[in-house]
Write a protein that holds these residues in place. Sequence first.
Motif, PDB file in Angstrom:
ATOM      1  N   ARG A   9      39.995  50.585  46.223  1.00 51.28           N
ATOM      2  CA  ARG A   9      39.817  51.526  45.399  1.00 51.28           C
ATOM      3  C   ARG A   9      38.917  52.097  45.673  1.00 51.28           C
ATOM      4  O   ARG A   9      37.658  51.191  46.111  1.00 51.28           O
ATOM      5  CB  ARG A   9      39.949  51.009  43.889  1.00 51.28           C
ATOM      6  N   ARG A  10      38.319  53.678  46.132  1.00 60.00           N
ATOM      7  CA  ARG A  10      36.826  53.930  46.153  1.00 60.00           C
ATOM      8  C   ARG A  10      36.423  54.068  45.536  1.00 60.00           C
ATOM      9  O   ARG A  10      35.045  53.738  45.445  1.00 60.00           O
ATOM     10  CB  ARG A  10      37.135  55.320  46.584  1.00 60.00           C
ATOM     11  N   GLN A  11      36.508  54.034  43.453  1.00 57.44           N
ATOM     12  CA  GLN A  11      36.219  53.915  42.667  1.00 57.44           C
ATOM     13  C   GLN A  11      36.667  52.581  42.302  1.00 57.44           C
ATOM     14  O   GLN A  11      37.732  52.267  42.123  1.00 57.44           O
ATOM     15  CB  GLN A  11      36.407  54.996  41.147  1.00 57.44           C
ATOM     16  N   PRO A  12      35.896  52.087  41.364  1.00 61.32           N
ATOM     17  CA  PRO A  12      35.765  50.991  40.886  1.00 61.32           C
ATOM     18  C   PRO A  12      36.989  50.419  39.031  1.00 61.32           C
ATOM     19  O   PRO A  12      36.472  50.141  38.185  1.00 61.32           O
ATOM     20  CB  PRO A  12      34.631  50.196  40.033  1.00 61.32           C
ATOM     21  N   ARG A  13      38.105  50.921  40.096  1.00 60.97           N
ATOM     22  CA  ARG A  13      39.548  51.176  38.618  1.00 60.97           C
ATOM     23  C   ARG A  13      39.659  50.114  38.343  1.00 60.97           C
ATOM     24  O   ARG A  13      40.698  49.479  37.769  1.00 60.97           O
ATOM     25  CB  ARG A  13      39.157  52.538  38.734  1.00 60.97           C
ATOM     26  N   GLY A  14      39.362  48.329  39.602  1.00 57.94           N
ATOM     27  CA  GLY A  14      40.409  48.036  39.295  1.00 57.94           C
ATOM     28  C   GLY A  14      41.505  47.491  40.406  1.00 57.94           C
ATOM     29  O   GLY A  14      42.211  48.549  40.820  1.00 57.94           O
ATOM     30  N   VAL A  15      42.475  46.699  40.234  1.00 61.67           N
ATOM     31  CA  VAL A  15      43.501  46.536  41.211  1.00 61.67           C
ATOM     32  C   VAL A  15      45.026  45.450  40.111  1.00 61.67           C
ATOM     33  O   VAL A  15      44.439  44.610  40.269  1.00 61.67           O
ATOM     34  CB  VAL A  15      43.755  45.945  43.023  1.00 61.67           C
ATOM     35  N   ALA A  16      45.778  46.292  39.866  1.00 56.32           N
ATOM     36  CA  ALA A  16      46.505  45.239  38.829  1.00 56.32           C
ATOM     37  C   ALA A  16      47.753  44.195  39.938  1.00 56.32           C
ATOM     38  O   ALA A  16      47.825  44.049  40.492  1.00 56.32           O
ATOM     39  CB  ALA A  16      47.209  45.950  38.141  1.00 56.32           C
ATOM     40  N   THR A  17      46.978  42.760  39.136  1.00 55.47           N
ATOM     41  CA  THR A  17      47.632  41.382  39.534  1.00 55.47           C
ATOM     42  C   THR A  17      48.964  42.024  39.871  1.00 55.47           C
ATOM     43  O   THR A  17      49.580  41.153  40.665  1.00 55.47           O
ATOM     44  CB  THR A  17      47.515  40.608  39.315  1.00 55.47           C
ATOM     45  N   ARG A  18      49.281  42.604  38.838  1.00 52.45           N
ATOM     46  CA  ARG A  18      51.360  42.535  38.536  1.00 52.45           C
ATOM     47  C   ARG A  18      52.050  43.437  39.856  1.00 52.45           C
ATOM     48  O   ARG A  18      52.862  43.558  40.209  1.00 52.45           O
ATOM     49  CB  ARG A  18      51.263  43.245  37.768  1.00 52.45           C
ATOM     50  N   MET A  19      51.292  44.802  40.272  1.00 54.11           N
ATOM     51  CA  MET A  19      51.302  46.150  41.535  1.00 54.11           C
ATOM     52  C   MET A  19      50.953  44.324  42.651  1.00 54.11           C
ATOM     53  O   MET A  19      52.171  44.577  43.262  1.00 54.11           O
ATOM     54  CB  MET A  19      50.629  46.454  41.498  1.00 54.11           C
ATOM     55  N   LEU A  20      49.989  43.833  43.024  1.00 54.76           N
ATOM     56  CA  LEU A  20      49.651  42.704  44.191  1.00 54.76           C
ATOM     57  C   LEU A  20      51.118  42.182  43.995  1.00 54.76           C
ATOM     58  O   LEU A  20      51.899  42.040  45.124  1.00 54.76           O
ATOM     59  CB  LEU A  20      48.512  42.079  44.018  1.00 54.76           C
ATOM     60  N   ARG A  21      51.056  41.519  43.201  1.00 55.36           N
ATOM     61  CA  ARG A  21      52.567  40.160  42.998  1.00 55.36           C
ATOM     62  C   ARG A  21      54.316  41.053  43.487  1.00 55.36           C
ATOM     63  O   ARG A  21      54.945  40.604  44.293  1.00 55.36           O
ATOM     64  CB  ARG A  21      53.007  39.836  41.732  1.00 55.36           C
ATOM     65  N   ARG A  22      53.877  42.862  43.180  1.00 58.92           N
ATOM     66  CA  ARG A  22      54.718  42.965  43.538  1.00 58.92           C
ATOM     67  C   ARG A  22      55.226  43.830  44.740  1.00 58.92           C
ATOM     68  O   ARG A  22      56.289  43.195  45.399  1.00 58.92           O
ATOM     69  CB  ARG A  22      55.165  44.808  42.621  1.00 58.92           C
TER      70      ARG A  22
END
Lengths: 653, 103
Positions: A9-22
């Motif tokens: 992300r360009r801005q620090p708004r996080g990356v959801a682990t459930r998205m990564l698992r998908r």
Amino acid sequence: MCGLAGVARRQPRGVATRMLRRMAEAIRHRGPDGSGVYADERVGLAHVRLSIIDLEGGAQPMANEEGSLRVVYNGEVFNFPTLREELESHGHRFRTRSDTEVLLHGYEEWGSGLPQRLNGQFAFAIYDRRTRSIFLARDRFGILPLFYALRDGDLYFASEIKALLASGEIAAALDPEGLDQVFTFWAALPPRTPFRGISTLEPGCCARWQGGRLAITRYYHVDFPEPAAEPSDALCRLDDLMRSAVGMRLLADVPVGGYLSGGLDSSAVCALASATSTEQLRTFSVAFDDPRFDESDHQRAAAGNAHSRHAVERISRSDIARVFPDVIRHAETPLLRTAPAPLYLLSRLTRRDGIKVVLTGEGADEVFLGYDLFKDTVVRLFCLRHPESRIRPRLFERLYPHEGAGARRGDFWAGYFLSSGSPGDPLFSHLPRFRPTCWIKDFYSPEFRHLLRDFDPLAELRAQLPANFAQWSPLGRAAYLELVTLLSPYLLASQGDRMAMAHGVETRVPFLDHRLFEFAAALPERSKLRGLREKDILRRWAPIALPRTVADRPKQAYRAPDVPPFVGPRPPEYAVELLQPASLRRTGIFDPQAVAGLLRRCQSGTATGTRESQALVGILSTQLWHHEFCERRSTAAPLPRASLRLTPKWEIA
Amino acid sequence: MNEITPLPEMEIVDRTRSWVRENFLYMRTDWKLGGDDPMLGSGVIDSVGVIELVEFLQRTFGIDIADEEITETNLDSLNAVGRFVHQKCNARSGAERRPRQVA
């Protein structure tokens, strides 16, 4: 090998682990042995693992000691023991036996100079927390895949496009220019893909994403310098390189097998592997019910020579029809041939037999000028130097002695080659392939044709050739074009990695060891193509490892039945459905009336030529691809793309 | 005895044009195929298509075409096909009109 995915992300708004698992789940087939994710406020990484080296210790994402670097990695670095020693001598301390850790320490030591030091097949991403950057790299020839997309400055990357789509933030939409390249070259040319806004990192390139921008650098340039004479020790050096390239690729903590086509290249690789292995080699082949495609006798001879335990996947036309939708799902691109389908079935057999690493003979025809296309080029040049000669064109009949009488002899046959472009055209060698392939475009609907406007994939390729291209000989140019238009985007991808990894099988490619490639590229052309004898130096070397009958066997092109699986009394339901006028109109790419004419000829048995078989497979696979990816999957908004001129019709809601 | 009348050249051209349109230009209905347009050089017919063309001419006009007659001069345009087939038909009907030699 494995599968990787990630988001930055360009801005620090996080990356959801459930998205990564998908994302990881979408490429689970690449790594059924384990998975892992990492996420912080800016970056998320996901990995699925196919355990091959350091079965206990190589889990990913892997961090360095301070936690400032994290890597996700797909591939094998075959010279990692040497690199590890070098890094240890510089004070680096290792915690595992895996090659993954060599990437972390290597990046600490050499930074973006790391990929040049690697001998192997790889795609990886290194997250550097200190600089808030992502470093991406892909091997020299594109053995392993790496795709990416940028959206509002955020970077998405993955081993397969389906992982990008699984993020829910990247949409699947057609890139008409990418598709037009498929119908020119057999594949979209990197960095383009058939998906709008989704690119692939070009082979031999690395990239750094930082602050929302991606800067791409080429770290490997192929070259074709040509000395006057073959070095006196050429055969000894070839022997050393062949043994080293194969030996390095046996490095694994699991058994390594081999694919045997029955030809010289895979037979040589398997013979060397067998001689080096302490256990009996396992080999695997496809055989065809149709004798025109079958090479079983030669495969058995090669397996006997390698003393291997041999297994065969016998392929019928109905097998191809049955798995073709799965093949397209894994290839993620329309195809013009069904040839990947048998390899999809072969990897399933290989995996069921407990083997997850195989050596293949891929690359030898490009490195040692094995294809007929190289001979065509030489003969066409020879004829065009004296266009009035009636004798010279007879050479075309010698090139294809098995084509039979009639139109594949005499004036017409020679005219086909001699009218396919002038020697001054940089694409001279490949125009006899590109131009007939382009014939499929006659099936485009007027609307799709309008979308493409004046896009000319041949002109674009001419404009993107490397600066030293013009200095190479005609065969050097032909070899380069073969690498970038067919080997990387089609043979290694759609027919290679994607079909093998569909069932979690890693293919290793000794002929694409860059040392072997550079050795061969720097040989005089007559060392490779002597008269009309292809792969000459390889054939001179081969009797060391192979019986004469195998070493001298003329090349047979690998083909599979193209039209028969999809026509006849009981065509597959999906083909009937997707080739109906209503389906074709819904997709909008092809003219239903034209496709009806093609089907009529296929069903009557008159469509026996390559042009119509490629058209049928190309149209059907495009319909399957569109149905699988553009109609079913994505709910995210499409990505913008500067060069694109699309109407909303092609965007997915 | 029935006299064999060779087909007029124009009819050979028209029947060949219809066949080419139906089998090679079905996806390009807007293609204007002129009598002297090259069929090989323009990509209308490829090398496999030439085999089909030869079979069509043999079947439709009752002629035999030898390998050495499969040339651009004879087959590369509709008008060339018309001339070539017309000559072949003429030669055949001439041979059939010739009185038999009696031993």
